[in-house]
Structures are given as C-alpha cells and as structure tokens.
Scaffold this active site. Structure first.
Site, PDB file in Angstrom:
ATOM      1  N   GLU A 220      45.115  42.175  48.580  1.00  0.00           N
ATOM      2  CA  GLU A 220      45.631  41.054  49.365  1.00  0.00           C
ATOM      3  C   GLU A 220      46.956  41.346  50.043  1.00  0.00           C
ATOM      4  O   GLU A 220      47.946  40.636  49.854  1.00  0.00           O
ATOM      5  CB  GLU A 220      45.748  39.787  48.491  1.00  0.00           C
ATOM      6  CG  GLU A 220      45.838  38.533  49.341  1.00  0.00           C
ATOM      7  CD  GLU A 220      45.612  37.244  48.565  1.00  0.00           C
ATOM      8  OE1 GLU A 220      44.482  37.048  48.110  1.00  0.00           O
ATOM      9  OE2 GLU A 220      46.565  36.476  48.419  1.00  0.00           O
TER      10      GLU A 220
ATOM     11  N   LYS B 245      40.210  39.934  41.072  1.00  0.00           N
ATOM     12  CA  LYS B 245      41.371  39.080  40.754  1.00  0.00           C
ATOM     13  C   LYS B 245      41.157  38.471  39.375  1.00  0.00           C
ATOM     14  O   LYS B 245      40.096  37.883  39.106  1.00  0.00           O
ATOM     15  CB  LYS B 245      41.510  37.959  41.775  1.00  0.00           C
ATOM     16  CG  LYS B 245      42.217  38.362  43.038  1.00  0.00           C
ATOM     17  CD  LYS B 245      42.497  37.122  43.879  1.00  0.00           C
ATOM     18  CE  LYS B 245      43.187  37.479  45.169  1.00  0.00           C
ATOM     19  NZ  LYS B 245      43.377  36.298  46.027  1.00  0.00           N
TER      20      LYS B 245
ATOM     21  N   ARG C   3      42.796  39.890  53.226  1.00  0.00           N
ATOM     22  CA  ARG C   3      42.148  39.165  52.126  1.00  0.00           C
ATOM     23  C   ARG C   3      42.625  37.719  52.029  1.00  0.00           C
ATOM     24  O   ARG C   3      41.944  36.874  51.462  1.00  0.00           O
ATOM     25  CB  ARG C   3      42.384  39.918  50.805  1.00  0.00           C
ATOM     26  CG  ARG C   3      41.645  39.286  49.641  1.00  0.00           C
ATOM     27  CD  ARG C   3      41.571  40.183  48.428  1.00  0.00           C
ATOM     28  NE  ARG C   3      40.919  39.499  47.339  1.00  0.00           N
ATOM     29  CZ  ARG C   3      40.534  40.074  46.218  1.00  0.00           C
ATOM     30  NH1 ARG C   3      40.733  41.370  46.046  1.00  0.00           N
ATOM     31  NH2 ARG C   3      39.951  39.382  45.260  1.00  0.00           N
TER      32      ARG C   3
ATOM     33  N   LYS D 189      32.473  38.301  51.439  1.00  0.00           N
ATOM     34  CA  LYS D 189      33.722  38.530  50.708  1.00  0.00           C
ATOM     35  C   LYS D 189      34.014  40.027  50.597  1.00  0.00           C
ATOM     36  O   LYS D 189      35.152  40.470  50.793  1.00  0.00           O
ATOM     37  CB  LYS D 189      33.645  37.877  49.323  1.00  0.00           C
ATOM     38  CG  LYS D 189      34.879  38.184  48.493  1.00  0.00           C
ATOM     39  CD  LYS D 189      35.054  37.301  47.287  1.00  0.00           C
ATOM     40  CE  LYS D 189      36.405  37.643  46.639  1.00  0.00           C
ATOM     41  NZ  LYS D 189      36.762  36.798  45.529  1.00  0.00           N
TER      42      LYS D 189
ATOM     43  N   ASN E 163      41.513  32.524  51.481  1.00  0.00           N
ATOM     44  CA  ASN E 163      42.237  31.376  50.927  1.00  0.00           C
ATOM     45  C   ASN E 163      42.209  30.153  51.848  1.00  0.00           C
ATOM     46  O   ASN E 163      42.995  29.223  51.659  1.00  0.00           O
ATOM     47  CB  ASN E 163      43.689  31.773  50.635  1.00  0.00           C
ATOM     48  CG  ASN E 163      43.776  32.800  49.532  1.00  0.00           C
ATOM     49  OD1 ASN E 163      42.974  32.787  48.601  1.00  0.00           O
ATOM     50  ND2 ASN E 163      44.728  33.716  49.634  1.00  0.00           N
TER      51      ASN E 163
ATOM     52  N   GLU F 162      33.308  26.739  48.526  1.00  0.00           N
ATOM     53  CA  GLU F 162      33.781  28.142  48.619  1.00  0.00           C
ATOM     54  C   GLU F 162      32.869  28.941  49.551  1.00  0.00           C
ATOM     55  O   GLU F 162      33.310  29.858  50.241  1.00  0.00           O
ATOM     56  CB  GLU F 162      33.835  28.802  47.238  1.00  0.00           C
ATOM     57  CG  GLU F 162      34.833  28.184  46.267  1.00  0.00           C
ATOM     58  CD  GLU F 162      36.289  28.638  46.502  1.00  0.00           C
ATOM     59  OE1 GLU F 162      36.558  29.362  47.471  1.00  0.00           O
ATOM     60  OE2 GLU F 162      37.147  28.231  45.689  1.00  0.00           O
TER      61      GLU F 162
ATOM     62  N   HIS G 252      45.247  24.068  46.151  1.00  0.00           N
ATOM     63  CA  HIS G 252      45.927  24.397  44.889  1.00  0.00           C
ATOM     64  C   HIS G 252      47.011  23.372  44.565  1.00  0.00           C
ATOM     65  O   HIS G 252      47.220  23.015  43.402  1.00  0.00           O
ATOM     66  CB  HIS G 252      46.569  25.788  44.971  1.00  0.00           C
ATOM     67  CG  HIS G 252      45.610  26.911  44.709  1.00  0.00           C
ATOM     68  ND1 HIS G 252      45.946  28.230  44.881  1.00  0.00           N
ATOM     69  CD2 HIS G 252      44.342  26.919  44.255  1.00  0.00           C
ATOM     70  CE1 HIS G 252      44.904  29.001  44.562  1.00  0.00           C
ATOM     71  NE2 HIS G 252      43.929  28.224  44.185  1.00  0.00           N
TER      72      HIS G 252
ATOM     73  N   ARG H 249      46.229  48.077  27.362  1.00  0.00           N
ATOM     74  CA  ARG H 249      46.509  48.491  28.759  1.00  0.00           C
ATOM     75  C   ARG H 249      45.247  48.615  29.617  1.00  0.00           C
ATOM     76  O   ARG H 249      45.267  49.283  30.649  1.00  0.00           O
ATOM     77  CB  ARG H 249      47.296  49.799  28.811  1.00  0.00           C
ATOM     78  CG  ARG H 249      48.665  49.677  28.176  1.00  0.00           C
ATOM     79  CD  ARG H 249      49.678  50.579  28.835  1.00  0.00           C
ATOM     80  NE  ARG H 249      50.988  50.330  28.280  1.00  0.00           N
ATOM     81  CZ  ARG H 249      51.451  50.931  27.199  1.00  0.00           C
ATOM     82  NH1 ARG H 249      50.721  51.834  26.575  1.00  0.00           N
ATOM     83  NH2 ARG H 249      52.645  50.646  26.742  1.00  0.00           N
TER      84      ARG H 249
ATOM     85  N   HIS I 244      37.935  22.618  41.243  1.00  0.00           N
ATOM     86  CA  HIS I 244      38.637  23.506  42.175  1.00  0.00           C
ATOM     87  C   HIS I 244      37.968  23.487  43.557  1.00  0.00           C
ATOM     88  O   HIS I 244      38.625  23.346  44.587  1.00  0.00           O
ATOM     89  CB  HIS I 244      38.677  24.929  41.599  1.00  0.00           C
ATOM     90  CG  HIS I 244      39.178  25.944  42.578  1.00  0.00           C
ATOM     91  ND1 HIS I 244      40.496  25.983  43.014  1.00  0.00           N
ATOM     92  CD2 HIS I 244      38.533  26.946  43.240  1.00  0.00           C
ATOM     93  CE1 HIS I 244      40.632  26.971  43.890  1.00  0.00           C
ATOM     94  NE2 HIS I 244      39.463  27.567  44.049  1.00  0.00           N
TER      95      HIS I 244
ATOM     96  N   HIS J  98      42.940  26.674  50.525  1.00  0.00           N
ATOM     97  CA  HIS J  98      43.571  26.792  49.204  1.00  0.00           C
ATOM     98  C   HIS J  98      45.052  26.419  49.202  1.00  0.00           C
ATOM     99  O   HIS J  98      45.602  26.135  48.147  1.00  0.00           O
ATOM    100  CB  HIS J  98      43.399  28.218  48.661  1.00  0.00           C
ATOM    101  CG  HIS J  98      42.001  28.476  48.168  1.00  0.00           C
ATOM    102  ND1 HIS J  98      40.900  28.379  48.978  1.00  0.00           N
ATOM    103  CD2 HIS J  98      41.525  28.816  46.932  1.00  0.00           C
ATOM    104  CE1 HIS J  98      39.807  28.658  48.286  1.00  0.00           C
ATOM    105  NE2 HIS J  98      40.153  28.920  47.041  1.00  0.00           N
TER     106      HIS J  98
HETATM  107  N1  GLY Z   1      39.320  33.980  45.831  1.00  0.00           N
HETATM  108  C1  GLY Z   1      40.037  34.687  46.799  1.00  0.00           C
HETATM  109  C2  GLY Z   1      40.078  36.161  46.586  1.00  0.00           C
HETATM  110  O1  GLY Z   1      39.364  36.681  45.734  1.00  0.00           O
HETATM  111  O2  GLY Z   1      40.821  36.849  47.248  1.00  0.00           O
END
Ligand code: GLY
Length: 389
Positions: free
Chosen positions: A248, A154, A252, A238, A256, A196, A263, A132, A276, A259
């Site tokens: 998010e 993330k 946030r 960031k 993206n 990025e 994606h 956990r 990517h 993306h």
């Molecule tokens: N890579 C996008 C984020 O971390 O929200």
C-alpha cells in the site's frame, strides 16, 4: 473479468517477495479434501501441529469439513476466539500466542484461520508475530472475507478509536474460498460483503459491476452459479492492484473506496450495530457526493447509488437509535484523522473519477468536507440512503 469454468475450482495466484499465495475458489472446495486440487494443503500440514483459529459459528458450520481437510496434520489444536470485531484486540492476539506456546507451538507449526474477516485478520496477525512468523492458511467463511480480507496479506487488530492500527503484512500460503460456506450466512452478512464487491468493481472492473448489477437478486439468494464467478472476479480485481503495490504505497489505496468515512462511522459506533461492509456502503455514498463535486459523471454516480440503495444497509438513524449514539460531523472528522489512511498532511479520499477508474485525493477543502458531511448525515438518517445527493 476472469474466465469461469463450471464445476472446477477457480485458481488464482499472488506472487510476493516470500513466495506465492494460491487462492482456490469454488463450491464444495473443503469437501474435496483428498482430491488433487487440495493435495498442496495436505502436504503443507502433513505431520505438523496445526492451530485452528476459529469462532463458534464458523466452527459449527464449516469446522468438520476443515478438520477433514487438515487430517494429514500430526495434531489439530483448536483455538476459539470471539466471532466478529471482538476478536480483533491486542488481548485476544496475546491469548492466542499464549495458548500456542503452552500447547507446544514451534517455528514450523502451522496456523489456519476459519471464519470471517475479523478472525482472518486476528489469526493472520497471530501467525505473523508468533516466534517471528509462522506459515498460515486462510479459510474465509463470509463473502467479505472471501473477496477482500483473506487476500493480500493484511493482518492486524484494532486499538481503541483506531481500526487496524496495529498489524503486519503476512501472506497466507493458501486461501480456500469455499462458496458452500456462504450458505449458512444470514442474508444481512451477505449483503454487507456485496458492498466490498461493488467497491472493487466500481473502480477496477466494469464487467464485474454489470454482472453484480444484473444478478443482485440471485446473489442475495446465494445462488452459487453467480456467487462463484463474482467471488473469483472480485479477488482477481484485487490481485491486479495488490500485485503492483503489495504494501500500500499508493495504488492499493484504491481498495479503500468508502473506507475513509466507513471506518470513522464504525469507530464512533464502537464497532457495534453496523457491519463493516454496511459502513463501507455508507462511506461509498458519501464519497460519491465528494466525487460529484469533482465532476464525476452523474449517471455513473446514480448507478452506484441505486445499487447501494437496492442492498439497503441499515440507516444510520436506525443504528443511532438502537445504540443511543448520535453521529456528529466534527467527531467523525476527528475519527477520520486518526485512521491509518490519513497522512500527516491530512485526510486522504479515494473517489471514483470516471466509470472503472478511481483517484486518490489528498487535501480536499476541510470546510467542503464538513458541510457535505452534515448534509449527508441528515439525508442518511432517512430510509434507503435518503434523498438523492
Ligand atoms: N482491504 C483493502 C486491502 O486489502 O488493501
């Protein structure tokens, strides 16, 4: 942009509900094991079992320095996983958990990821779920992982047709972005990471955008004097977003940019043939088409398009030929609908609205998206991003 002090690692911090992530950026960071700046890491692992989740390449290039840093640990158990997106599977996560259990992992054991974004995402996810949740540290070894994937908590793995479809928010205790680790990267990997950087700079930090623009050649030549401030400023950009929206909810999502389509392209190519970051480069170019339709200043759009073209991601046509896969607008639209950015109400676009400012746009006319996508696919099959949008 952040101030840059030469010869000192840059320190940044992300506060989150369970504590803080300390983020250190600089050349020679891992080699300064034992110095004051890394004493927090030594205390963090002292006497514990440390599971070092890494791949063959990052271990070869940075493993010795990482193990030196982790010397205060009671023992280091290396868990090798595949390099690249192949690491991000439920099976791979299960194999990491099983090995941790068999090698005596406990609730107060530690986990360290050493590698690119995929290894960081997998390792972070393994740490988030094992018993956990256990503490972990990210040592990102690619530009993409340093400026983006390792920061902000993330973690996750992919499902068939769904990138990052299973995951958790779990913040690392430290992120150690050693610029020297980038020295062993192929140029194509560095280029992919720069997409990025451009993604964040375009919507969040115009000083950073100007720095990247004027230093593109030096960045591609891996000049640490310019890489260090660019990595630190990208992380700071960031953090400014993530701090205000850790999980998010809304803001946030600005991270993206590029993306939504990126994606889907990766998914249609089966995560092969295109890095990517390169997929994000193509995704940004498409987003710029949509943004122009909404009135984005054409000069700003052209500026970004020129930067993308200077970096020159592999053309979609070349990847199609290499893989024997032809991209199709309808299939891409379906893939975008499966992406976790989509909502039940439909696709969500992250588009530049003005220089240094982005907007989150749900509900664009599907017929417009489809026709723009068809033109985009045709032009992107040509070299250097194709004809102007
Ligand atoms: N890579 C996008 C984020 O971390 O929200």
């Amino acid at each position: 942009m952040v101030d840059f002090v030469p010869d000192a690692p840059h320190r940044l911090t992300l506060a989150h509900p369970r504590g803080e992530s300390d983020i250190l950026v600089g050349p020679g960071l891992l080699a300064s094991a034992g110095s004051g700046v890394l004493s927090g890491v030594a205390d963090w692992c002292r006497g514990r079992t440390v599971f070092l989740v890494t791949g063959e390449l990052p271990d070869r290039h940075c493993g010795a320095a990482a193990r030196k840093l982790l010397e205060p640990a009671g023992r280091i158990e290396t868990l090798e996983v595949p390099d690249g997106e192949a690491a991000k599977t439920v099976e791979c996560a299960a194999s990491v958990w099983q090995r941790m259990l068999e090698r005596g992992g406990k609730r107060d054991s530690r986990l360290v990821t050493l590698g690119g974004g995929a290894i960081g995402d997998l390792g972070g996810f393994a740490a988030a779920c094992f018993l956990r949740g256990i503490d972990y540290v990210q040592i990102p070894t690619t530009l993409l992982a340093q400026v983006d994937a390792s920061v902000g908590g993330k973690t996750g793995v992919d499902l068939a047709g769904g990138k990052n479809s299973v995951g958790a928010f779990h913040h690392p205790r430290f992120v150690l972005a050693d610029i020297d680790c980038l020295g062993s990267l192929p140029a194509a990997e560095l280029r992919a990471g720069l997409f990025e950087v451009i993604k964040m700079a375009a919507l969040l930090d115009l000083d950073l955008l100007a720095l990247v623009e004027e230093s593109l050649d030096r960045l591609l030549a891996m000049d640490p004097e310019v890489l260090t401030p660019v990595v630190a400023a990208s992380i700071q950009a960031k953090l400014n977003v993530v701090e205000a929206d850790l999980e998010e909810g809304d803001r946030r999502r600005l991270l993206n940019f590029g993306h939504t389509l990126g994606h889907a392209i990766e998914s249609e190519f089966g995560y092969r043939g295109l890095r990517h970051g390169d997929a994000v480069g193509h995704g940004m170019r498409f987003a710029l088409r949509l943004a122009r339709r909404r009135g984005l200043d054409p000069e700003f759009a052209e500026r970004l398009e020129r930067m993308i073209d200077r970096l020159g991601p592999p053309t979609l046509g070349d990847v199609e030929r290499q893989l024997g896969v032809r991209l199709d607008a309808d299939r891409l639209i379906k893939a975008m609908g499966r992406d976790k950015k989509a909502r039940e109400s439909g696709l969500v676009w992250i588009l530049p609205a003005a220089p240094g400012r982005g907007e989150i746009v749900p509900g664009l006319d599907p017929a417009l998206v489809r026709s723009e996508l068809e033109v985009f696919l045709d032009t992107s099959r040509a070299p250097a991003g194709g004809a102007p949008a």
